[in-house]
Design a protein around this motif. Structure first.
Motif, PDB file in Angstrom:
ATOM      1  N   ALA A   1      -5.878   9.886   7.042  1.00  0.00           N
ATOM      2  CA  ALA A   1      -6.524  10.849   7.936  1.00  0.00           C
ATOM      3  C   ALA A   1      -7.709  11.514   7.242  1.00  0.00           C
ATOM      4  N   ALA A   2      -7.544  11.840   5.970  1.00  0.00           N
ATOM      5  CA  ALA A   2      -8.651  12.440   5.216  1.00  0.00           C
ATOM      6  C   ALA A   2      -9.812  11.457   5.118  1.00  0.00           C
ATOM      7  N   ARG A   3      -9.513  10.193   4.869  1.00  0.00           N
ATOM      8  CA  ARG A   3     -10.568   9.177   4.790  1.00  0.00           C
ATOM      9  C   ARG A   3     -11.338   9.111   6.102  1.00  0.00           C
ATOM     10  N   LEU A   4     -10.598   9.082   7.216  1.00  0.00           N
ATOM     11  CA  LEU A   4     -11.260   9.028   8.519  1.00  0.00           C
ATOM     12  C   LEU A   4     -12.082  10.288   8.772  1.00  0.00           C
ATOM     13  N   GLY A   5     -11.539  11.433   8.403  1.00  0.00           N
ATOM     14  CA  GLY A   5     -12.283  12.679   8.576  1.00  0.00           C
ATOM     15  C   GLY A   5     -13.584  12.671   7.801  1.00  0.00           C
ATOM     16  N   LEU A   6     -13.539  12.187   6.581  1.00  0.00           N
ATOM     17  CA  LEU A   6     -14.750  12.119   5.769  1.00  0.00           C
ATOM     18  C   LEU A   6     -15.745  11.105   6.322  1.00  0.00           C
ATOM     19  N   VAL A   7     -15.237  10.027   6.906  1.00  0.00           N
ATOM     20  CA  VAL A   7     -16.116   9.048   7.552  1.00  0.00           C
ATOM     21  C   VAL A   7     -16.863   9.705   8.711  1.00  0.00           C
ATOM     22  N   VAL A   8     -16.153  10.508   9.494  1.00  0.00           N
ATOM     23  CA  VAL A   8     -16.771  11.193  10.634  1.00  0.00           C
ATOM     24  C   VAL A   8     -17.813  12.199  10.139  1.00  0.00           C
ATOM     25  N   VAL A   9     -17.482  12.963   9.092  1.00  0.00           N
ATOM     26  CA  VAL A   9     -18.453  13.919   8.538  1.00  0.00           C
ATOM     27  C   VAL A   9     -19.658  13.169   7.978  1.00  0.00           C
TER      28      VAL A   9
ATOM     29  N   GLY B   1     -18.940  22.096   3.967  1.00  0.00           N
ATOM     30  CA  GLY B   1     -17.722  22.889   4.147  1.00  0.00           C
ATOM     31  C   GLY B   1     -16.658  22.117   4.915  1.00  0.00           C
ATOM     32  N   ALA B   2     -17.077  21.347   5.899  1.00  0.00           N
ATOM     33  CA  ALA B   2     -16.122  20.532   6.655  1.00  0.00           C
ATOM     34  C   ALA B   2     -15.475  19.487   5.751  1.00  0.00           C
ATOM     35  N   ALA B   3     -16.272  18.851   4.915  1.00  0.00           N
ATOM     36  CA  ALA B   3     -15.732  17.844   3.990  1.00  0.00           C
ATOM     37  C   ALA B   3     -14.769  18.485   2.999  1.00  0.00           C
ATOM     38  N   ARG B   4     -15.144  19.651   2.467  1.00  0.00           N
ATOM     39  CA  ARG B   4     -14.242  20.354   1.534  1.00  0.00           C
ATOM     40  C   ARG B   4     -12.938  20.716   2.221  1.00  0.00           C
ATOM     41  N   SER B   5     -13.011  21.137   3.463  1.00  0.00           N
ATOM     42  CA  SER B   5     -11.806  21.498   4.210  1.00  0.00           C
ATOM     43  C   SER B   5     -10.881  20.300   4.391  1.00  0.00           C
ATOM     44  N   ILE B   6     -11.456  19.151   4.695  1.00  0.00           N
ATOM     45  CA  ILE B   6     -10.666  17.923   4.846  1.00  0.00           C
ATOM     46  C   ILE B   6      -9.961  17.596   3.537  1.00  0.00           C
ATOM     47  N   LEU B   7     -10.692  17.657   2.448  1.00  0.00           N
ATOM     48  CA  LEU B   7     -10.097  17.351   1.145  1.00  0.00           C
ATOM     49  C   LEU B   7      -9.024  18.367   0.772  1.00  0.00           C
ATOM     50  N   TRP B   8      -9.271  19.630   1.081  1.00  0.00           N
ATOM     51  CA  TRP B   8      -8.293  20.681   0.782  1.00  0.00           C
ATOM     52  C   TRP B   8      -7.002  20.441   1.564  1.00  0.00           C
ATOM     53  N   GLN B   9      -7.105  20.101   2.825  1.00  0.00           N
ATOM     54  CA  GLN B   9      -5.915  19.835   3.636  1.00  0.00           C
ATOM     55  C   GLN B   9      -5.138  18.641   3.084  1.00  0.00           C
ATOM     56  N   GLU B  10      -5.848  17.623   2.640  1.00  0.00           N
ATOM     57  CA  GLU B  10      -5.179  16.450   2.073  1.00  0.00           C
ATOM     58  C   GLU B  10      -4.461  16.826   0.782  1.00  0.00           C
ATOM     59  N   ARG B  11      -5.093  17.668  -0.049  1.00  0.00           N
ATOM     60  CA  ARG B  11      -4.445  18.118  -1.290  1.00  0.00           C
ATOM     61  C   ARG B  11      -3.200  18.943  -0.998  1.00  0.00           C
ATOM     62  N   LEU B  12      -3.278  19.796   0.002  1.00  0.00           N
ATOM     63  CA  LEU B  12      -2.107  20.598   0.367  1.00  0.00           C
ATOM     64  C   LEU B  12      -0.955  19.702   0.802  1.00  0.00           C
ATOM     65  N   ALA B  13      -1.258  18.700   1.607  1.00  0.00           N
ATOM     66  CA  ALA B  13      -0.215  17.770   2.051  1.00  0.00           C
ATOM     67  C   ALA B  13       0.358  17.011   0.864  1.00  0.00           C
ATOM     68  N   GLU B  14      -0.500  16.643  -0.071  1.00  0.00           N
ATOM     69  CA  GLU B  14      -0.049  15.928  -1.264  1.00  0.00           C
ATOM     70  C   GLU B  14       0.892  16.800  -2.085  1.00  0.00           C
TER      71      GLU B  14
ATOM     72  N   ASP C   1       0.844  -1.189   0.000  1.00  0.00           N
ATOM     73  CA  ASP C   1       0.000   0.000   0.000  1.00  0.00           C
ATOM     74  C   ASP C   1       0.883   1.245   0.000  1.00  0.00           C
ATOM     75  N   THR C   2       0.593   2.168  -0.888  1.00  0.00           N
ATOM     76  CA  THR C   2       1.403   3.386  -1.004  1.00  0.00           C
ATOM     77  C   THR C   2       0.679   4.623  -0.496  1.00  0.00           C
ATOM     78  N   ARG C   3      -0.428   4.446   0.202  1.00  0.00           N
ATOM     79  CA  ARG C   3      -1.143   5.608   0.731  1.00  0.00           C
ATOM     80  C   ARG C   3      -0.309   6.306   1.784  1.00  0.00           C
ATOM     81  N   ARG C   4      -0.448   7.612   1.820  1.00  0.00           N
ATOM     82  CA  ARG C   4       0.233   8.418   2.819  1.00  0.00           C
ATOM     83  C   ARG C   4      -0.669   8.575   4.037  1.00  0.00           C
ATOM     84  N   PRO C   5      -0.087   8.866   5.192  1.00  0.00           N
ATOM     85  CA  PRO C   5      -0.911   9.066   6.392  1.00  0.00           C
ATOM     86  C   PRO C   5      -1.965  10.159   6.206  1.00  0.00           C
ATOM     87  N   GLU C   6      -1.653  11.182   5.425  1.00  0.00           N
ATOM     88  CA  GLU C   6      -2.628  12.259   5.175  1.00  0.00           C
ATOM     89  C   GLU C   6      -3.857  11.737   4.447  1.00  0.00           C
ATOM     90  N   GLN C   7      -3.649  10.776   3.555  1.00  0.00           N
ATOM     91  CA  GLN C   7      -4.789  10.191   2.848  1.00  0.00           C
ATOM     92  C   GLN C   7      -5.666   9.395   3.811  1.00  0.00           C
TER      93      GLN C   7
END
Length: 135
Positions: A14-22, A95-108, A6-12
């Motif tokens: 974390a984003a998945r978990l954040g979206l699950v919570v939202v 907005g919360a979901a968009r923020s999570i995705l934006w943070q993941e993109r920034l980390a990427e 698996d080549t996923r990064r921790p940020e990915q």
């Protein structure tokens, strides 16, 4: 369960978990039993994909309950923010979901060595290296 290739990064993750919570928060806000069941299945799937070794049944239940508690907290805070601002709770959760995705993109982008420096999201003008619109 993740595999060793698996080549996923921790940020990915974390984003998945954040979206699950939202998603759990949105299901709770909707009050729809089908949405709640789907959200709980999504929590189980996310946990299964993110662990490297099988969890014990108790560990799995604890992690699922943590995600559900996070969703409950997110639903309550989103509802309070929606009431305070006069916006629908769905907009707050979106907005919360968009923020999570934006943070993941920034980390990427940071991980990619700033290969995308200067690029902006669709609908926003590209900026030059100093943050200005090109002439």
């Amino acid at each position: 369960m993740t595999d060793e290739n698996d080549t996923r990064r921790p940020e990915q993750d974390a984003a998945r978990l954040g979206l699950v919570v939202v998603g759990e928060a949105a299901a709770l806000q909707s009050g729809d039993e089908t949405a709640l069941e789907a959200s709980e299945a999504n929590i189980r799937d996310a946990v299964d994909e993110l662990v490297d070794v099988p969890l014990t049944p108790r560990q799995e239940e604890v992690v699922e309950r943590l995600a559900q508690a996070g969703g409950t907290l997110t639903a309550g805070l989103s509802g309070a923010l929606a009431a305070q601002t006069g916006h629908p709770v769905e907009h707050v959760l979106e907005g919360a979901a968009r923020s999570i995705l934006w943070q993941e993109r920034l980390a990427e982008r940071q991980d990619a060595g700033h290969q995308d420096a200067g690029r902006q999201d669709a609908g926003h003008p590209d900026l030059d290296g100093e943050g200005h619109e090109p002439a």
